[in-house]
Enzyme design. Structure first.
Site, PDB file in Angstrom:
ATOM      1  N   LYS A 181       1.096  -0.996   0.028  1.00 48.54           N
ATOM      2  CA  LYS A 181       0.157   0.054   0.041  1.00 48.54           C
ATOM      3  C   LYS A 181       0.978   1.245   0.002  1.00 48.54           C
ATOM      4  O   LYS A 181       1.759   1.469   0.799  1.00 48.54           O
ATOM      5  CB  LYS A 181      -0.816   0.173   1.067  1.00 48.54           C
ATOM      6  CG  LYS A 181      -2.112   0.797   0.972  1.00 48.54           C
ATOM      7  CD  LYS A 181      -3.098   0.303   0.041  1.00 48.54           C
ATOM      8  CE  LYS A 181      -4.531   0.746   0.240  1.00 48.54           C
ATOM      9  NZ  LYS A 181      -5.605   0.183  -0.697  1.00 48.54           N
TER      10      LYS A 181
ATOM     11  N   THR B 201      -3.744  -5.252   0.617  1.00 49.47           N
ATOM     12  CA  THR B 201      -3.024  -4.005   0.869  1.00 49.47           C
ATOM     13  C   THR B 201      -3.934  -3.138   1.589  1.00 49.47           C
ATOM     14  O   THR B 201      -3.446  -2.006   2.442  1.00 49.47           O
ATOM     15  CB  THR B 201      -2.831  -3.265  -0.535  1.00 49.47           C
ATOM     16  OG1 THR B 201      -4.063  -2.963  -1.122  1.00 49.47           O
ATOM     17  CG2 THR B 201      -1.716  -4.185  -1.380  1.00 49.47           C
TER      18      THR B 201
ATOM     19  N   PHE C 260      34.145  27.330 -10.264  1.00 46.59           N
ATOM     20  CA  PHE C 260      33.895  26.327 -11.357  1.00 46.59           C
ATOM     21  C   PHE C 260      34.874  26.588 -12.347  1.00 46.59           C
ATOM     22  O   PHE C 260      34.448  27.565 -13.105  1.00 46.59           O
ATOM     23  CB  PHE C 260      32.605  25.829 -11.694  1.00 46.59           C
ATOM     24  CG  PHE C 260      32.498  24.745 -12.555  1.00 46.59           C
ATOM     25  CD1 PHE C 260      32.945  23.423 -11.933  1.00 46.59           C
ATOM     26  CD2 PHE C 260      32.021  24.775 -13.863  1.00 46.59           C
ATOM     27  CE1 PHE C 260      32.825  22.406 -12.655  1.00 46.59           C
ATOM     28  CE2 PHE C 260      31.737  23.452 -14.377  1.00 46.59           C
ATOM     29  CZ  PHE C 260      32.227  22.383 -14.069  1.00 46.59           C
TER      30      PHE C 260
ATOM     31  N   HIS D 196      21.066  26.504 -10.818  1.00 41.40           N
ATOM     32  CA  HIS D 196      21.983  27.368 -11.561  1.00 41.40           C
ATOM     33  C   HIS D 196      21.343  28.853 -11.201  1.00 41.40           C
ATOM     34  O   HIS D 196      20.170  28.902 -11.314  1.00 41.40           O
ATOM     35  CB  HIS D 196      22.180  27.086 -12.956  1.00 41.40           C
ATOM     36  CG  HIS D 196      22.588  25.732 -13.397  1.00 41.40           C
ATOM     37  ND1 HIS D 196      23.850  25.348 -12.909  1.00 41.40           N
ATOM     38  CD2 HIS D 196      21.977  24.781 -13.952  1.00 41.40           C
ATOM     39  CE1 HIS D 196      24.172  24.050 -13.376  1.00 41.40           C
ATOM     40  NE2 HIS D 196      23.078  23.673 -13.735  1.00 41.40           N
TER      41      HIS D 196
END
Length: 295
Positions: free
Chosen positions: A12, A57, A162, A250
């Site tokens: 479930k 379930t 970077f 970004h």
């Protein structure tokens, strides 16, 4: 050609559970989404439709609610362990239980004015961060616990670079020595034992993740990922492995020259997609085998 049944499970998904504890006039709130999945002697139900081994379930859903009432809900890892052990221990056809829980935090709404009485039953949703756990328990009595969080949104306005990356015919990105670094952390960490202090562990792991993000002068998001995982393992002996997924949210400087304006790192466009996605695991050298703990 022979055809055989492969690995399988059923359960479930996303049972919504809100548990209110009424401590006199002070109320406490737990807000969870609980997913259960069971496996075991399920060949007959797949091959012939014989349901004799199947715990419905709907019963799994009801068990979530019944255990929430009978044993209460404190740390989600403990509640997940109780559910998983109940399914395996109470049903001979169930060999393995998987329980995954997400917890949504709420905070009390503060008084409207100084001196006003505390609002003891009024709450506001606390941001987007979600606490998680994943528990496995099998018939051998073995339990594994993976705690975690997702959507922990963090940002450094500087202290990130970077450059030095591969450049080819399709590269247009310019190197930078000063950029905004932002991400929505998804972190999961595996416990050495299912008997941890989950509340204290969660609090300290979260703190270490945040401190490492803020305190790392980043040359790449990969470097930050490793620093965050290493910080957790260095200070929390109950944890043997950390897995992190860090989307790079970004932030691009907006070109204001057409308007006769400069932009000395003040105005950015925050792009939601596409985004870089950095993923990795950091673990101790003697970490026990994970098996299916993460699945």
């Amino acid at each position: 050609m022979a055809v055989v049944l492969g690995p399988n499970r059923y359960g479930k998904a996303e049972t919504r559970l809100v548990r209110v504890v009424r401590d006199g006039g002070v109320h406490h709130l737990k807000d969870l989404s609980v997913s259960t999945a069971l496996s075991g002697d399920m060949e007959a139900v797949h091959l012939t439709g014989d349901n004799a081994a199947v715990l419905p379930t709907d019963t799994q859903k009801n068990t979530v609610y019944a255990l929430a009432r009978s044993r209460g809900v404190d740390q989600i890892e403990d509640f997940a362990l109780a559910l998983a052990r109940h399914f395996v221990d109470s049903q001979p056809t169930i060999r393995h239980a998987r329980v995954e829980i997400e917890e949504y935090s709420w905070e009390r709404i503060p008084p409207a004015a100084p001196g006003a009485g505390e609002r003891r039953h009024s709450f506001v949703r606390a941001g987007t961060e979600v606490r998680t756990c994943l528990v496995h328990h099998d018939e051998s009595g073995r339990s594994t616990v993976v705690s975690g969080l997702r959507d922990l949104t963090v940002l450094n306005t500087t202290g990130s670079e970077f450059h030095g990356f591969i450049r080819d015919a399709y590269t247009t990105l310019e190197p930078t020595t000063d950029r905004v670094l932002a991400t929505a952390v998804r972190a999961r960490w595996r416990h050495v034992s299912p008997d941890s202090d989950f509340a204290g562990s969660y609090r300290e792991v979260r703190r270490r993740l945040l401190e490492a993000f803020a305190g790392t002068h980043s040359l790449s998001l990969q470097q930050t990922l490793y620093a965050m995982g290493r910080s957790v393992l260095a200070g929390r002996p109950e944890i043997c492995e950390v897995r992190l997924a860090l989307p790079n949210r970004h932030h691009f400087l907006v070109d204001l020259e057409p308007f006769g304006l400069d932009n000395p790192g003040e105005v950015y466009f925050a792009a939601d997609r596409p985004y870089g996605l950095i993923e990795g695991a950091v673990l101790t050298e003697d970490a026990p085998g994970a098996g299916s703990a993460w699945d």
